[in-house]
Design an enzyme around this catalytic site. Structure first.
Site, short mmCIF file in Angstrom:
data_model
loop_
_atom_site.label_atom_id
_atom_site.label_comp_id
_atom_site.label_asym_id
_atom_site.label_seq_id
_atom_site.Cartn_x
_atom_site.Cartn_y
_atom_site.Cartn_z
N GLY A 16 64.65 84.46 67.74
CA GLY A 16 64.28 85.21 68.95
C GLY A 16 65.23 84.87 70.08
O GLY A 16 65.96 83.88 70.01
N GLY A 21 59.83 82.09 73.41
CA GLY A 21 58.62 81.31 73.10
C GLY A 21 58.66 80.59 71.78
O GLY A 21 57.65 80.31 71.16
N LYS A 22 59.86 80.25 71.33
CA LYS A 22 59.99 79.59 70.02
C LYS A 22 59.37 78.19 70.04
O LYS A 22 58.71 77.80 69.07
CB LYS A 22 61.48 79.50 69.63
CG LYS A 22 62.09 80.86 69.31
CD LYS A 22 63.53 80.76 68.82
CE LYS A 22 64.43 80.21 69.89
NZ LYS A 22 64.42 81.00 71.14
N THR A 23 59.55 77.46 71.14
CA THR A 23 59.01 76.10 71.18
C THR A 23 57.49 76.13 71.09
O THR A 23 56.89 75.33 70.37
CB THR A 23 59.48 75.39 72.47
OG1 THR A 23 60.90 75.41 72.50
CG2 THR A 23 59.00 73.95 72.52
N GLU A 40 65.51 73.25 67.30
CA GLU A 40 66.98 73.33 67.43
C GLU A 40 67.52 71.96 67.83
O GLU A 40 66.95 71.30 68.69
CB GLU A 40 67.29 74.29 68.58
CG GLU A 40 67.78 75.61 68.18
CD GLU A 40 67.96 76.50 69.40
OE1 GLU A 40 67.67 76.08 70.53
OE2 GLU A 40 68.38 77.63 69.22
N TYR A 58 78.73 76.80 78.49
CA TYR A 58 78.23 77.68 79.56
C TYR A 58 79.16 77.66 80.77
O TYR A 58 79.29 78.63 81.49
CB TYR A 58 76.81 77.30 79.96
CG TYR A 58 75.75 78.00 79.13
CD1 TYR A 58 74.76 77.29 78.48
CD2 TYR A 58 75.76 79.39 78.98
CE1 TYR A 58 73.79 77.93 77.71
CE2 TYR A 58 74.81 80.04 78.21
CZ TYR A 58 73.82 79.31 77.57
OH TYR A 58 72.87 79.96 76.80
N GLN A 69 80.13 76.62 68.89
CA GLN A 69 79.49 77.30 67.75
C GLN A 69 79.89 76.65 66.43
O GLN A 69 79.14 76.68 65.46
CB GLN A 69 79.85 78.79 67.74
CG GLN A 69 79.19 79.58 68.85
CD GLN A 69 77.66 79.52 68.83
OE1 GLN A 69 77.05 79.23 67.81
NE2 GLN A 69 77.05 79.76 69.98
N GLU A 92 63.69 76.14 63.83
CA GLU A 92 63.96 76.96 65.01
C GLU A 92 65.39 77.46 64.91
O GLU A 92 66.32 76.65 64.89
CB GLU A 92 63.80 76.14 66.28
CG GLU A 92 64.04 76.94 67.55
CD GLU A 92 63.91 76.10 68.82
OE1 GLU A 92 63.90 74.86 68.72
OE2 GLU A 92 63.83 76.69 69.91
N GLU A 160 71.41 76.37 81.71
CA GLU A 160 71.23 77.83 81.68
C GLU A 160 71.20 78.47 83.07
O GLU A 160 70.93 79.67 83.19
CB GLU A 160 69.93 78.17 80.91
CG GLU A 160 70.02 77.82 79.45
CD GLU A 160 68.66 77.88 78.74
OE1 GLU A 160 68.66 77.75 77.51
OE2 GLU A 160 67.62 78.06 79.41
C1 LIG Z 1 71.98 78.87 66.08
C2 LIG Z 1 72.25 78.89 67.53
C3 LIG Z 1 71.36 78.52 68.53
C4 LIG Z 1 72.04 78.70 69.74
C5 LIG Z 1 71.66 78.51 71.07
N1 LIG Z 1 72.56 78.80 72.03
C6 LIG Z 1 72.19 78.54 73.43
C7 LIG Z 1 71.09 79.43 73.91
C8 LIG Z 1 70.26 78.55 74.80
O1 LIG Z 1 70.75 78.57 76.13
C9 LIG Z 1 70.47 77.14 74.26
C10 LIG Z 1 69.32 76.63 73.43
O2 LIG Z 1 68.89 77.58 72.53
O3 LIG Z 1 71.66 77.21 73.45
C11 LIG Z 1 73.82 79.29 71.74
O4 LIG Z 1 74.59 79.55 72.67
N2 LIG Z 1 74.22 79.46 70.45
C12 LIG Z 1 73.33 79.18 69.45
N3 LIG Z 1 73.44 79.29 68.11
#
Ligand SMILES: Cc1cc2cn([C@H]3C[C@H](O)[C@@H](CO)O3)c(=O)nc2[nH]1
Length: 224
Positions: A16, A21-23, A40, A58, A69, A92, A160
């Site tokens: 999502g 609301g995953k947590t 996560e 960010y 990534q 998650e 964020e």
């Molecule tokens: C698998 C995966 C999760 C994930 C979360 N995020 C970011 C989104 C949120 O701000 C934060 C925690 O989910 O990390 C991301 O940029 N790339 C991601 N890849």
């Protein structure tokens, strides 16, 4: 779809948007001793040998998206491979949303050059060709982007604070294409869609509606 077997637990991933609301969902199922819950590994992303890769990403996505990534893919693989004693594993997000949602988004935005996407994709294909990251069910917490964004502002996670609504809207559309319209990549695992716009006070009923499926007590009728 192999529904888990004695060598592998029934593996459910909850997907999502940011702020869907995953947590809260994980906390609900964490009470069940038959379920091993893995949030996560955000703390790993915040401290990779002392570097806060999430913050770097960010702050300067063009420079750090690939690095971030790439590490996300490694940490998610680790969770997919983790051995548990319980019959059900609940994660998650997953290697799949990493590749199909977040890397996809950064690629479309030109934040990750094609050569970098190609490397991430080669790792993704190599890993998913093994049986190290198999999943049996996807739970999609489907939210309206504005509600997700409202929750992000309220939660106020420090990294964020620069996230714009447009980013959340675009991420929503990518999740929709992947898990609802099913026009982005073939999604082999069955998908259960929950209305995650529901307020916390009533969302438990929504979870309970699908609990038998999530606990592998009831098969999902796959609409042919
Ligand atoms: C698998 C995966 C999760 C994930 C979360 N995020 C970011 C989104 C949120 O701000 C934060 C925690 O989910 O990390 C991301 O940029 N790339 C991601 N890849």
């Amino acid at each position: 779809i192999s529904r888990g077997n004695n060598s592998r637990p029934f593996t459910v991933v909850v997907e999502g948007n940011v702020g869907s609301g995953k947590t809260t969902f994980l906390e609900h199922f964490n009470k069940n001793e038959n379920v091993a819950v893995f949030a996560e590994p955000i703390d790993m992303w915040r401290n990779c040998s002392g570097y806060n890769l999430l913050d770097l990403m960010y702050k300067d996505p063009k420079k750090w998206s690939f690095t971030f990534q790439s590490y996300v893919q490694l940490t998610m693989l680790g969770l997919h491979q983790k051995k548990i004693h319980q019959p059900v594993k609940l994660m998650e997000r997953s290697l799949y949303s990493a590749r199909y949602c977040f890397v996809e988004k950064m690629s479309r935005d030109g934040l990750m050059p094609p050569a970098s996407v190609a490397v991430i994709d080669e790792w993704f294909k190599y890993i998913t060709a093994t049986d190290e990251a198999q999943i049996d069910l996807i739970v999609y917490l489907r939210t309206s982007p504005d509600i997700a964004y409202e929750r992000i502002l309220k939660r106020n996670r420090s990294e964020e604070k620069t996230v714009a609504f447009e980013y959340i809207k675009a991420l929503h559309d990518i999740h929709e294409d992947w898990l609802y319209n099913k026009t982005l990549h073939n999604c082999k695992a069955p998908v259960i869609v929950l209305n995650a716009d529901l307020d916390r006070s009533v969302i438990e009923e929504e979870y309970e509606k699908y609990e038998p499926h999530i606990l592998n007590k009831k098969p999902i009728e796959v609409k042919i």
